[in-house]
Design a protein around this motif. Structure first.
Motif, PDB file in Angstrom:
ATOM      1  N   ASP A  85      58.455  19.149 147.782  1.00 43.52           N
ATOM      2  CA  ASP A  85      58.683  20.590 147.787  1.00 43.52           C
ATOM      3  C   ASP A  85      59.740  20.977 148.795  1.00 43.52           C
ATOM      4  O   ASP A  85      60.001  20.266 149.752  1.00 43.52           O
ATOM      5  CB  ASP A  85      57.400  21.329 148.209  1.00 43.52           C
ATOM      6  CG  ASP A  85      56.309  21.208 147.181  1.00 43.52           C
ATOM      7  OD1 ASP A  85      56.611  20.721 146.079  1.00 43.52           O
ATOM      8  OD2 ASP A  85      55.178  21.578 147.500  1.00 43.52           O
ATOM      9  N   GLY A 145      57.829  25.400 149.716  1.00 42.57           N
ATOM     10  CA  GLY A 145      56.740  25.624 148.774  1.00 42.57           C
ATOM     11  C   GLY A 145      57.137  25.544 147.310  1.00 42.57           C
ATOM     12  O   GLY A 145      56.291  25.577 146.428  1.00 42.57           O
ATOM     13  N   ALA A 146      58.444  25.428 147.032  1.00 42.17           N
ATOM     14  CA  ALA A 146      58.875  25.361 145.633  1.00 42.17           C
ATOM     15  C   ALA A 146      59.058  23.900 145.227  1.00 42.17           C
ATOM     16  O   ALA A 146      59.609  23.112 145.996  1.00 42.17           O
ATOM     17  CB  ALA A 146      60.182  26.121 145.466  1.00 42.17           C
ATOM     18  N   ASP A 147      58.604  23.577 144.044  1.00 41.28           N
ATOM     19  CA  ASP A 147      58.688  22.196 143.552  1.00 41.28           C
ATOM     20  C   ASP A 147      60.161  21.790 143.375  1.00 41.28           C
ATOM     21  O   ASP A 147      60.896  22.413 142.621  1.00 41.28           O
ATOM     22  CB  ASP A 147      57.950  22.118 142.205  1.00 41.28           C
ATOM     23  CG  ASP A 147      57.970  20.705 141.655  1.00 41.28           C
ATOM     24  OD1 ASP A 147      58.508  19.804 142.346  1.00 41.28           O
ATOM     25  OD2 ASP A 147      57.439  20.507 140.547  1.00 41.28           O
ATOM     26  N   ALA A 161      61.397  21.251 139.830  1.00 43.10           N
ATOM     27  CA  ALA A 161      61.370  22.335 138.844  1.00 43.10           C
ATOM     28  C   ALA A 161      62.794  22.801 138.553  1.00 43.10           C
ATOM     29  O   ALA A 161      63.629  22.852 139.453  1.00 43.10           O
ATOM     30  CB  ALA A 161      60.539  23.495 139.380  1.00 43.10           C
ATOM     31  N   LEU A 170      63.987  25.688 138.021  1.00 34.17           N
ATOM     32  CA  LEU A 170      64.387  26.885 138.755  1.00 34.17           C
ATOM     33  C   LEU A 170      64.824  26.520 140.177  1.00 34.17           C
ATOM     34  O   LEU A 170      65.852  26.987 140.670  1.00 34.17           O
ATOM     35  CB  LEU A 170      63.231  27.893 138.784  1.00 34.17           C
ATOM     36  CG  LEU A 170      63.579  29.220 139.468  1.00 34.17           C
ATOM     37  CD1 LEU A 170      64.682  29.933 138.690  1.00 34.17           C
ATOM     38  CD2 LEU A 170      62.358  30.123 139.580  1.00 34.17           C
ATOM     39  N   THR A 171      64.048  25.648 140.832  1.00 37.77           N
ATOM     40  CA  THR A 171      64.410  25.238 142.198  1.00 37.77           C
ATOM     41  C   THR A 171      65.772  24.577 142.196  1.00 37.77           C
ATOM     42  O   THR A 171      66.612  24.845 143.052  1.00 37.77           O
ATOM     43  CB  THR A 171      63.370  24.234 142.739  1.00 37.77           C
ATOM     44  OG1 THR A 171      62.084  24.665 142.329  1.00 37.77           O
ATOM     45  CG2 THR A 171      63.443  24.139 144.233  1.00 37.77           C
TER      46      THR A 171
END
Lengths: 531, 379, 446
Positions: free
Chosen positions: B195, B198-200, B203, B205-206
């Motif tokens: 991460d 906190g964002a994967d 993903a 979007l990240t």
């Protein structure tokens, strides 16, 4: 029934005495797949007095002994085949012959057996070697053999060695009450011998609880005095390592010192020139092996001029084809030569394959000689001498030849030299060729101690640059001093802080040194070089 | 003739164009990656991560151009600053994994557990906070560059000597980071991140956001660099590059001028390294390899030294070529790379930018000030 | 019969593409490499991720060649599921981030059904997140340090318990010399570090004192071994039988053995047991001074079985070089590839999830006898051989384990992983399952 006899004997863990089994069993044991049976057979044969025993054991050691499925044993040498038991040639080679395999345990026993047989050989030299081997082996079971040999030995040198071997062997036996005096005597004898092997045996005695106190104390005292001795020698030994490492650095860096010093060219393909030198060595060896096998041991000497000429020629080509277009822009030559180094690496990879190639080390360059308490390895010594010769030769060229004079003139003031009628382009080409040729020589030397693969050059290039910069660009004495300083420094630090940290420490020290002395240890003075 | 004329400060329009182009391309790819997979404009995660990597490399190239193109310092160790920035970010990402490592230990990274570390070494302190990591990303390279540069420029180490000791610096750092005892994962480095904030990390979007952030930061660095070199300070810089002694005799302090740009450049490189790690997913001592630093110099040479835009362009084009040819001609691409270096230095001394200008204007218009010959040995 | 000339056609394509402009990255990736005329259907792509340049090319190039050979052979036999196999070769250039990039390319652009690749641990660590994210399949053919169990990786090389532990057992045994003192010499990276950590714990459990274990690490490519060899010599002079366990990385071995030979240390004095020296490394050495030095592997070229003989012949024919050696990682690829073919055939599809599930329990005869079985922790059962170096650059087997040894992903000799197992079969389906607490520590498949 016979093999049952063998098994029982082994079960007792006893060393077989002559007569325990008939010798024919011993021979068949040699063909066994079981190490225990082979060991028994070897010991039996050694003391059997059988006329064939020596021949068979030698054949075993040299892997010429073959076993047939029916238990027959044959010695094969090229096309001929001899029955091991009788020594008679056999007309037809039996089917299914398999080589008798050894392992280290058997090899050790074999060496011991051969040595014990050689103790009674007619030549003193052979007996001395055998005594040496038994000393190194110090097998407790050999005491009777040694006693017997001592009782008939006349030669003084051999006698001394035999006594030492007996001392070592006695100490290798477990301690017993009534043997104290004998053991004490043995400790003293070994303490006088010195060396790592003696220290090993004595250390074992010094640690043993079963030992009588006075023997143990004597051993402890001997070990600590030997340690002091060994430490003193290890300083000398380290100095040799440092010199030898320094000489490798020196060889790798002298070529750079020339190209860098005279032309200010950072030749990133310098390492690849070394690599090509090493490949030339290999090709010369291969060619000589095929054409004149008799000259094989000196192939490496033939490779020296060949590598110099090949690499030097390539250097001239590179200078004419690439570098000369980039004068006045030395940092761009760095990029161009880096590109060149990639191409050379990949070309060698395509032609010779990516794997290491085996450059032979001739017998006269293998092994080591003991000087007092240190070992001087011959290949390192040869490189040390070679580096000195190369440096000396280079000095001569620079100081005593017209080319050298012109090169020095160009180094000091290019424009002035040109005005005086020196053809600077020609000097540049020859200087670059000389630098590349020297790299080729370094390649010949390095092929004796390192991998020869397309990556060879990469591992030397940074170190070489450090040496040249540390010493001061354009100064051969500086290069020599820097190479030795870096070599010695590395080897002094290595035992204390480990190989990796030593290397880092050296790099950091050089960086700091350059900050204090921006032009290295021996800066060249002159009008042209001041920018 | 000095092939590197002082055209840098005059290419404002070019720099703005380049900055806008970088942001637009990054933004466009990021948007395209969020489209459904069937769409003809969809950009795969592969393309997005590649683009992110190229842009991070472009920041490294930009930082090299700042010191080489404008201060005349040929650095052969700039990848060290890049890697240090990467490690600073990598430490944070490592801590973000928390208890999801293979040993399930929340406080220690996996590699420390199997090397039997009992607690975090002091320099890992605070690495769980993004803000601290972000500070370290620029502070550590800046500090190292500051100390190194202060020592080197003060004692007037220059030319090849400086090049070689920058190479020694990165080589020493590489050996140090290879050591497992140092607490940075040894040869394996830091990897298997999960991460960021906190964002994967995996993903789409990240990834898209990271690409945009990289694009924006690259554009900002480009403009900042352009601001620096176009300012009065920038003129001084070029003066130092072309005639250090004369500048000194005029009463300026070349060592301070060089030090400032050197530290700034190291910080840009560190930032590039941090962005690189988030998108490539691994940082290890290989990034310190001297070859990497040399390659980054080559990107600048290919693009055109002393142009800023050229550095960005060179980094992107060379790396794109590398990606393509390692797949198409796996056994021959090294020849291509080698000939590229040789060809560029021989035939394109001013890189792609020089070629472009050449095409646009007749060469007669180019006026390059002659510099003293003795400087030629150093530039 | 599918025509199998993919490397050539790819090259030709590359040249064409070179001529074409380098615009539109995204679009370019879609253009698949020229396909061989395949009458039997859509080809199945097999990725080959081995360095062809840089420092690791020395070892990995051979593995690329053996994969091309195996794929060509399989195509001759009619491919898989009636479809031809198409190798996709890329060059990660011994650059670890480039490994990750190339892995992503193979999986997401080339849609490789399986990837065979990596040599160093760091390259595997670098691609692991990519394979897990994109749910790919990687066959990793080299002996390694263990302590890893990914659902997406099949470890066809040896785990520490299939190489290091049996090797030390041999050294401790009477036949191995009954060593009482051990020098663990390695290159400073994760494989030697972990292996030595396991070995130290194991040796202590066998009653070897701390003072009798020496651990030393050197940098990659170490070429000056004088000091360390003399340290080994001094360490060996303490009156106890001493052995060296070497985890020195490939390239540094040649100068190490040269120095051993020159300083007069023979195998009968201080035997050296190596874990990274195989036939390929010996090909670059003069082995006469090394006779008797040891290596532990799961395969030796010299092992005389019909399967091995025909494999070697096939290799010589393929490379048109009767001197090219075979080695352990090559056999690992041979086993891995054939297992994958079996699994795809069994699953009836190349779908990654189905193939991964089908892999467990697949059996494939080893080249040297015995049958390798894919275990639930994605490791294999393997025979362990100890070989002695011979004058001809080959090994002669002096010892082998009485039966096949199943690979353990997690070492019982490391305190932190004593209770861990990997089991990707249902119902556990977890890479790091703690048998004491009966919980999965997180390596779970969704």
């Amino acid at each position: 029934m016979r093999s049952a006899c063998l098994v029982v004997a082994l079960w007792l863990g006893a060393v077989l005495l002559p007569g325990a089994c008939a010798y024919a069993d011993a021979f068949s044991g040699l063909g066994s797949a079981r190490p225990d049976e082979m060991l028994g057979a070897i010991s039996t044969l050694a003391v059997s007095g059988d006329p064939q025993a020596g021949t068979v054991l030698r054949a075993l050691g040299e892997r010429h002994l073959f076993a047939a499925p029916d238990g027959g044993l044959y010695i094969r040498q090229g096309e001929t085949c001899v029955d091991a038991r009788t020594g008679q040639p056999v007309a037809t080679v039996p089917d299914g012959l398999k080589p008798v395999r050894l392992n280290n345990r058997i090899r050790t026993a074999l060496a011991g057996a051969q040595a014990s047989m050689a103790l009674l050989a007619p030549q003193a030299e052979t007996r001395l070697k055998a005594a040496d081997a038994l000393y190194a082996r110090h097998d407790p079971a050999m005491v009777p053999t040694l006693e017997h040999a001592l009782s008939v030995e006349k030669d003084a040198a051999v006698r001394t060695r035999l006594m030492q071997a007996r001392a070592a062997t006695i100490l290798a036996q477990p301690a017993q009450q009534d043997t104290q005096d004998q053991r004490l005597e043995a400790v003293r004898s070994l303490a006088a011998v010195g060396g790592l092997e003696a220290r090993g045996i004595l250390a074992g005695v010094a640690q043993s609880d079963a030992e009588a106190p006075q023997v143990r104390h004597a051993a402890q005292a001997a070990v600590s005095s030997m340690d002091w001795h060994l430490r003193a020698w290890s300083v000398a030994q380290n100095a040799f390592y440092g010199l030898s490492y320094g000489s490798v650095l020196l060889l790798a860096a002298t070529g750079l010192a020339i190209t860098f010093g005279v032309m200010g060219v950072i030749n990133m393909a310098h390492g690849e020139m070394m690599m090509i030198g090493a490949y030339v060595t290999w090709m010369v060896q291969q060619a000589i092996r095929v054409s004149v096998p008799a000259l094989e041991p000196v192939a490496i000497l033939v490779a020296i001029p060949v590598a110099f000429v090949v690499c030097g020629g390539m250097g001239v080509l590179i200078e004419r084809g690439l570098i000369r277009f980039l004068y006045g822009r030395p940092l761009e030559t760095l990029l161009a030569t880096w590109g060149l180094s990639l191409i050379l690496q990949q070309a060698v990879r395509s032609i010779f394959g990516p794997t290491n190639i085996a450059v032979q080390t001739p017998a006269w360059l293998s092994g080591s000689v003991a000087v007092g308490g240190m070992d001087i390895t011959l290949n390192r010594l040869a490189i040390l001498v070679f580096a000195a010769l190369v440096l000396g030769g280079l000095m001569l060229v620079l100081r005593r030849t017209p080319l050298g004079l012109q090169m020095r003139a160009v180094t000091q003031n290019r424009r002035m030299a040109a005005l005086m009628g020196i053809r600077t382009p020609r000097v540049d080409a020859l200087a670059f060729g000389l630098g590349a040729g020297l790299a080729g020589l370094a390649g010949v030397a390095v092929s004796q101690i390192d991998n020869v693969s397309p990556n060879l050059g990469q591992s030397y290039i940074i170190d070489s640059f450090m040496v040249v910069v540390f010493g001061g660009v354009g100064n051969l004495w500086g290069t020599l001093a820097a190479a030795m300083a870096l070599g010695m420094g590395g080897k002094v630090l290595e035992p204390a802080i480990g190989a990796v940290s030593a290397k880092i420490a050296i790099l950091v020290l050089v960086i700091l040194y350059i900050q204090r002395h921006p032009r290295g240890m021996f800066p060249v003075r002159g009008r042209g070089v001041e920018s | 003739m000095n092939p590197f004329s002082v055209h840098g400060p005059r290419n404002l329009r070019g720099v703005i164009w380049m900055a806008v182009a970088v942001v637009v391309v990054a933004g466009g790819l990021a948007m395209a990656s969020l489209l459904p997979e069937g769409s003809p404009f969809h950009a795969s995660a592969f393309v997005v991560s590649l683009a992110g990597k190229y842009l991070a490399y472009a920041m490294l190239a930009l930082s090299v151009d700042l010191v080489w193109g404008f201060a005349g310092i040929l650095t052969l160790g700039h990848a060290a600053f890049f890697a240090l920035g990467g490690y600073a970010m990598g430490m944070y990402l490592m801590r973000e994994i928390g208890a999801r490592g293979v040993y399930g230990n929340a406080s220690l990274p996996d590699f420390m557990i199997f090397l039997s570390w009992k607690s975090l070494p002091w320099y890992w302190w605070g690495s769980e906070h993004f803000a601290w990591a972000a500070l370290l990303v620029v502070a550590v390279p800046g500090l190292l560059a500051g100390v190194f540069g202060w020592l080197a420029f003060r004692s007037r180490v220059s030319g090849v000597y400086l090049s070689i000791i920058t190479q020694a610096l990165t080589y020493a750092l590489m050996l140090a980071f290879f050591q497992n005892g140092l607490g940075f994962g040894g040869n394996n480095g830091l990897t298997d991140f999960k991460d960021i904030l906190g964002a994967d990390l995996h993903a789409p979007l990240t990834r898209a956001v990271l690409l945009v952030v990289t694009g924006v930061l690259l554009a900002a660095s480009l403009l900042a660099a352009r601001f620096v070199v176009a300012s009065r300070f920038g003129h001084l810089l070029v003066a130092v590059r072309d005639a250090e002694n004369r500048t000194r005799f005029l009463g300026y302090r070349p060592d301070q001028v060089k030090l400032l740009v050197w530290v700034f450049s190291a910080m840009v490189a560190g930032l590039g390294g941090a962005l690189y790690v988030t998108q490539v997913g691994i940082i290890n001592p290989g990034e310190f390899a001297p070859a990497n630093s040399i390659e980054s110099v080559i990107w600048v040479a290919v693009g055109g030294r002393g142009t800023l835009c050229g550095a960005v362009l060179g980094a992107i084009l060379v790396n794109l070529g590398k990606t393509l040819f390692t797949a198409w001609l796996p056994e021959f691409w090294l020849y291509g790379l080698g000939f590229l270096f040789i060809g560029t230095t021989l035939f394109l001394p001013q890189g792609i930018m020089g070629l472009l200008r050449h095409v646009r204007k007749p060469p007669a218009e180019e006026v390059t000030p002659e510099v003293s010959d003795t400087q030629g040995g150093e530039a | 019969m599918p025509v199998n000339l993919p490397p050539l056609s790819r090259r030709a394509f590359g040249r064409l593409a070179l001529a074409a402009s380098a615009a539109a990255v995204g679009g370019m990736w879609r253009t698949a490499p020229a396909r061989a005329a395949a009458p039997t259907g859509e080809p199945i792509r097999v990725g080959i991720l081995h360095s062809l340049s840089g420092t690791m090319a020395i070892s990995e190039t051979t593995l690329k060649d053996v994969m091309l050979m195996l794929i060509a052979e399989q195509n001759r036999r009619g491919g898989v599921l009636g479809r031809p196999l198409e190798p996709v070769v890329v060059d990660p250039a011994s650059n670890w981030p480039l490994f990750a990039e190339k892995a992503r390319q193979l999986l997401s652009v080339d849609r490789a059904a399986a990837v065979f690749g990596c040599w160093t641990s760091v390259s595997r660590k670098s691609v692991l997140p990519v394979f897990e994210e994109l749910n790919g399949i990687l066959f990793y053919p080299v002996q390694y340090e263990g302590q890893e169990c990914s659902r997406n990786i099949f470890y066809t090389g040896a785990a520490p318990n299939q190489q290091a532990i049996p090797a030390v057992d041999y050294l401790l045994s009477e036949d191995g010399g009954g060593a009482k003192r051990f020098a663990l010499i390695g290159t400073d990276y994760v494989y030697p570090r972990t292996t030595n950590q396991i070995l130290v714990n194991y040796l202590k459990a066998k009653g070897i004192a701390d003072a009798d274990i020496m651990v030393n690490y050197t940098p990659f490519g170490q070429s000056d071994w004088q000091t360390i060899v003399s340290q080994i010599k001094a360490f060996g002079s303490a009156g106890k039988k001493t052995a060296v366990v070497s985890t020195i990385n490939g390239d540094a071995n040649v100068p190490f053995y040269k120095e051993l030979g020159n300083q007069g240390i023979s195998a009968t004095d201080i035997p050296v047991m190596a874990f990274s020296v195989g036939e390929e490394e010996l090909a670059g050495m003069d082995t006469a001074p090394l006779v008797g030095q040891l290596a532990a592997w799961n395969y030796f070229e010299s092992i005389d079985t019909p399967a091995n003989t025909s494999f070697i012949k096939q290799w010589h024919d393929y490379t048109k070089n009767p001197k090219r050696t075979t080695n352990d990682p090559m056999e690992a690829h041979y086993i891995g590839f054939n297992m994958w073919v079996q699994a795809v055939t069994k699953a009836g599809t190349t779908d990654h999830d189905k193939v991964i599930d089908a892999m467990i329990g697949i059996r494939q005869p080893n080249l040297t006898g015995g049958v390798a079985e894919m275990l639930p922790d994605h490791h294999l059962t393997k025979p362990v051989y100890i070989g002695e170096i011979q004058e001809d650059g080959q090994f002669s087997v002096v010892w082998k384990t009485p039966s096949l040894v199943p690979g353990q992903a997690w070492s019982p000799w490391v305190p932190e992983t004593r209770d861990l197992i990997g089991d990707w079969s249902k119902p556990i389906a977890c890479g790091n399952y703690n048998t004491a607490t009966k919980t999965c520590l997180g390596h779970r498949h969704a």
